[in-house]
Design an enzyme around this catalytic site. Structure first.
Site, PDB file in Angstrom:
ATOM      1  N   ARG A  49      22.958   1.393  90.434  1.00 10.84           N
ATOM      2  CA  ARG A  49      21.678   1.682  89.652  1.00 10.84           C
ATOM      3  C   ARG A  49      21.265   3.324  89.694  1.00 10.84           C
ATOM      4  O   ARG A  49      20.654   3.845  88.596  1.00 10.84           O
ATOM      5  CB  ARG A  49      20.433   1.369  90.317  1.00 10.84           C
ATOM      6  CG  ARG A  49      19.067   1.782  89.903  1.00 10.84           C
ATOM      7  CD  ARG A  49      17.718   0.987  90.136  1.00 10.84           C
ATOM      8  NE  ARG A  49      17.739   0.776  91.546  1.00 10.84           N
ATOM      9  CZ  ARG A  49      17.332   1.694  92.415  1.00 10.84           C
ATOM     10  NH1 ARG A  49      17.488   2.940  91.914  1.00 10.84           N
ATOM     11  NH2 ARG A  49      17.465   1.376  93.608  1.00 10.84           N
ATOM     12  N   TYR A 103      11.986   6.346  63.990  1.00  9.20           N
ATOM     13  CA  TYR A 103      12.290   4.856  64.379  1.00  9.20           C
ATOM     14  C   TYR A 103      11.086   4.239  65.129  1.00  9.20           C
ATOM     15  O   TYR A 103      10.206   4.535  65.781  1.00  9.20           O
ATOM     16  CB  TYR A 103      13.457   4.725  65.448  1.00  9.20           C
ATOM     17  CG  TYR A 103      13.720   3.348  66.122  1.00  9.20           C
ATOM     18  CD1 TYR A 103      13.982   2.428  64.753  1.00  9.20           C
ATOM     19  CD2 TYR A 103      13.510   3.189  67.214  1.00  9.20           C
ATOM     20  CE1 TYR A 103      14.213   1.217  65.698  1.00  9.20           C
ATOM     21  CE2 TYR A 103      13.684   1.986  67.899  1.00  9.20           C
ATOM     22  CZ  TYR A 103      14.010   0.819  67.096  1.00  9.20           C
ATOM     23  OH  TYR A 103      14.054  -0.217  67.552  1.00  9.20           O
ATOM     24  N   ASP A 175      16.774  12.837  68.208  1.00 12.24           N
ATOM     25  CA  ASP A 175      17.401  11.817  68.276  1.00 12.24           C
ATOM     26  C   ASP A 175      18.600  11.692  67.037  1.00 12.24           C
ATOM     27  O   ASP A 175      18.269  11.859  66.077  1.00 12.24           O
ATOM     28  CB  ASP A 175      16.482  10.298  67.649  1.00 12.24           C
ATOM     29  CG  ASP A 175      17.160   8.974  67.735  1.00 12.24           C
ATOM     30  OD1 ASP A 175      18.195   9.098  67.856  1.00 12.24           O
ATOM     31  OD2 ASP A 175      16.578   8.021  67.868  1.00 12.24           O
ATOM     32  N   LYS A 200      24.515   1.874  67.967  1.00  9.75           N
ATOM     33  CA  LYS A 200      24.984   2.019  66.488  1.00  9.75           C
ATOM     34  C   LYS A 200      26.409   2.604  66.435  1.00  9.75           C
ATOM     35  O   LYS A 200      27.210   2.083  66.986  1.00  9.75           O
ATOM     36  CB  LYS A 200      23.793   2.963  66.145  1.00  9.75           C
ATOM     37  CG  LYS A 200      22.445   2.721  66.474  1.00  9.75           C
ATOM     38  CD  LYS A 200      21.922   1.293  66.092  1.00  9.75           C
ATOM     39  CE  LYS A 200      20.703   1.072  66.799  1.00  9.75           C
ATOM     40  NZ  LYS A 200      20.001  -0.417  66.470  1.00  9.75           N
TER      41      LYS A 200
HETATM   42  N1  PLP Z   1      17.006   5.501  67.539  1.00 10.57           N
HETATM   43  C1  PLP Z   1      17.214   5.084  66.254  1.00 10.57           C
HETATM   44  C2  PLP Z   1      17.331   6.117  65.081  1.00 10.57           C
HETATM   45  C3  PLP Z   1      17.344   3.695  65.905  1.00 10.57           C
HETATM   46  O1  PLP Z   1      17.723   3.312  64.972  1.00 10.57           O
HETATM   47  C4  PLP Z   1      17.177   2.941  66.984  1.00 10.57           C
HETATM   48  C5  PLP Z   1      17.453   1.306  66.882  1.00 10.57           C
HETATM   49  O2  PLP Z   1      17.414   0.889  65.897  1.00 10.57           O
HETATM   50  C6  PLP Z   1      16.756   3.474  68.267  1.00 10.57           C
HETATM   51  C7  PLP Z   1      16.664   4.776  68.781  1.00 10.57           C
HETATM   52  C8  PLP Z   1      16.643   2.360  69.707  1.00 10.57           C
HETATM   53  O3  PLP Z   1      18.051   2.013  69.913  1.00 10.57           O
HETATM   54  P1  PLP Z   1      18.319   0.767  71.031  1.00 10.57           P
HETATM   55  O4  PLP Z   1      17.989  -0.445  70.038  1.00 10.57           O
HETATM   56  O5  PLP Z   1      19.635   1.058  71.675  1.00 10.57           O
HETATM   57  O6  PLP Z   1      17.304   0.738  72.124  1.00 10.57           O
END
Ligand code: PLP
Length: 383
Positions: A49, A103, A175, A200
């Site tokens: 962890r 997001y 992000d 992704k």
């Molecule tokens: N940031 C973006 C731009 C996303 O498109 C997503 C999910 O679609 C996330 C963060 C969240 O990621 P996760 O699904 O791996 O938690």
């Protein structure tokens, strides 16, 4: 040449490869605990962890090398990276400035989960820095943006974001999921922390969930301590899959971006299409900024059809290659309507204000043959 220098294609393959036991492929260390002589520091105990198994350490080195970061931390999901980082940097009484089209999961977290903790947020238009100072408070600690917005694929004034953060003593967070380290490396442009959903592009195979935090050692260490307590740790098997997936990022992204460009050009010429959003098109409002700051335009695009949502649904029913599913960045082409998936959490009014119509179609372009994909769209859009 060191494994941490050289072009990104080389770093993808050779950084973070400890060759334990002579293994060329990074093995899975399926052990929760490790021999320990007792350092006296809880966070340094060799325990699963605490994010320090051989799989975590190798992945941290590889991820850091991709964006020339001092340090990296892998997490159990993209949301794990985002929420742990914000909870590390913000406490009761603090204020956050965030881009207005984030997001959906991030938007929900900062509007619904942070306020009960005494943390407030104001939204800014990423395109127009003139309005930001009016939103600033004495308690503002961080500014948060995305490198390419979803689903309209806009690139904010990222240079202004880092300048604003420096001027006002804020931690700048981005992000970078949509751009990926191939197209944009935020730390080189002055961002303090770069966050990823590795689910992704970094993994690229639609078969795991993971996230990452990249940046200066001191900041990443603080996020690691919070993560050690929150427990959003990536398990070694997922570490192994992500480590393997990352190696092909450059070739995947090149192929995906080339196809996205050709598909965007095809759609822009098509009489059934009103508007295409792809930063590689000269008609896109962020085209010049993306050219200036990024190494490529990535492989996400969206478009509006003349018949709105009904025409979009008809298209989905006729396409044979793209899979109707949310998420993005994998080798399969995925297609979705953000109004009923990624942005369903927003009210119709909020979506309208952001320019997201009910019929907007978003495509995550995969690595299928370019001609096959375009032909599929051509037949599916035929009258
Ligand atoms: N940031 C973006 C731009 C996303 O498109 C997503 C999910 O679609 C996330 C963060 C969240 O990621 P996760 O699904 O791996 O938690």
């Amino acid at each position: 040449m060191s494994r941490k220098t050289g072009a990104i294609e080389t770093r993808l393959i050779h950084a973070g490869e400890p060759r334990i036991g002579g293994a060329v492929g990074m093995p899975i260390f399926q052990s929760s605990t490790y021999l320990n002589a007792g350092t006296g520091n809880y966070h340094d105990l060799r325990y699963i962890r605490l994010n320090n198994t051989p799989n975590h350490l190798a992945l941290h080195e590889k991820l850091a090398a991709l964006e020339n970061a001092e340090a990296a931390l892998v997490t159990a999901s993209g949301m794990g990276a985002i929420t742990t980082t914000l909870l590390t940097l913000l406490s009761a009484g603090d204020h956050l400035l965030a881009q207005d089209c984030l997001y959906g999961g991030t938007h929900d977290f900062i509007t619904k989960d942070l306020p009960p903790l005494g943390i407030t947020v104001d939204f800014i238009d990423g395109e127009d820095s003139s309005g930001w100072v009016a939103k600033l408070r004495a308690t503002t600690k961080c500014i948060y943006v995305e490198s390419i917005s979803n689903p309209l694929l806009q690139v904010a004034d990222l240079k202004a974001v880092t300048a604003f953060a420096r001027e006002h003593g804020l931690v700048s967070l981005i992000d970078n999921t949509f751009a990926s380290p191939i197209n944009f490396r935020p730390l080189e442009h002055g961002f303090d922390l770069s966050l990823h959903s590795c689910t992704k592009y970094l993994n690229g195979h639609d078969d795991l969930v993971a996230g990452a935090v990249l940046g200066r050692s001191e900041l990443v260490e603080r996020v690691k301590h919070k993560l050690d307590h929150l427990g959003a740790t990536l398990d070694p098997h997922a570490c192994f899959l992500l480590h393997r997936g990352i190696k092909t990022l450059a070739v995947r992204m090149r192929q995906q971006s080339e196809t996205a460009q050709r598909l965007a050009e095809f759609l822009e010429r098509h009489p059934a299409v009103i508007r295409v959003n792809y930063p590689g098109l000269p008609s896109h409002p962020s085209h010049r900024r993306t050219r200036e700051l990024f190494d490529g335009f990535s492989a996400m695009l969206s478009f509006d059809l003349k018949g709105g949502a009904a025409a979009a649904e008809r298209l989905f029913g006729r396409l044979t290659l793209p899979i109707v599913a949310p998420s993005l960045g994998g080798v399969e082409t995925l297609i979705t309507r953000p109004a009923i998936t990624s942005h369903a959490g927003l009210t119709a009014g909020e979506r309208h204000a952001l320019g997201i119509s009910d019929g907007l179609v978003r495509v995550s372009v995969g690595i299928e043959n370019t001609g096959d994909l375009i032909q599929d769209f051509e037949q599916a859009l035929r009258e």
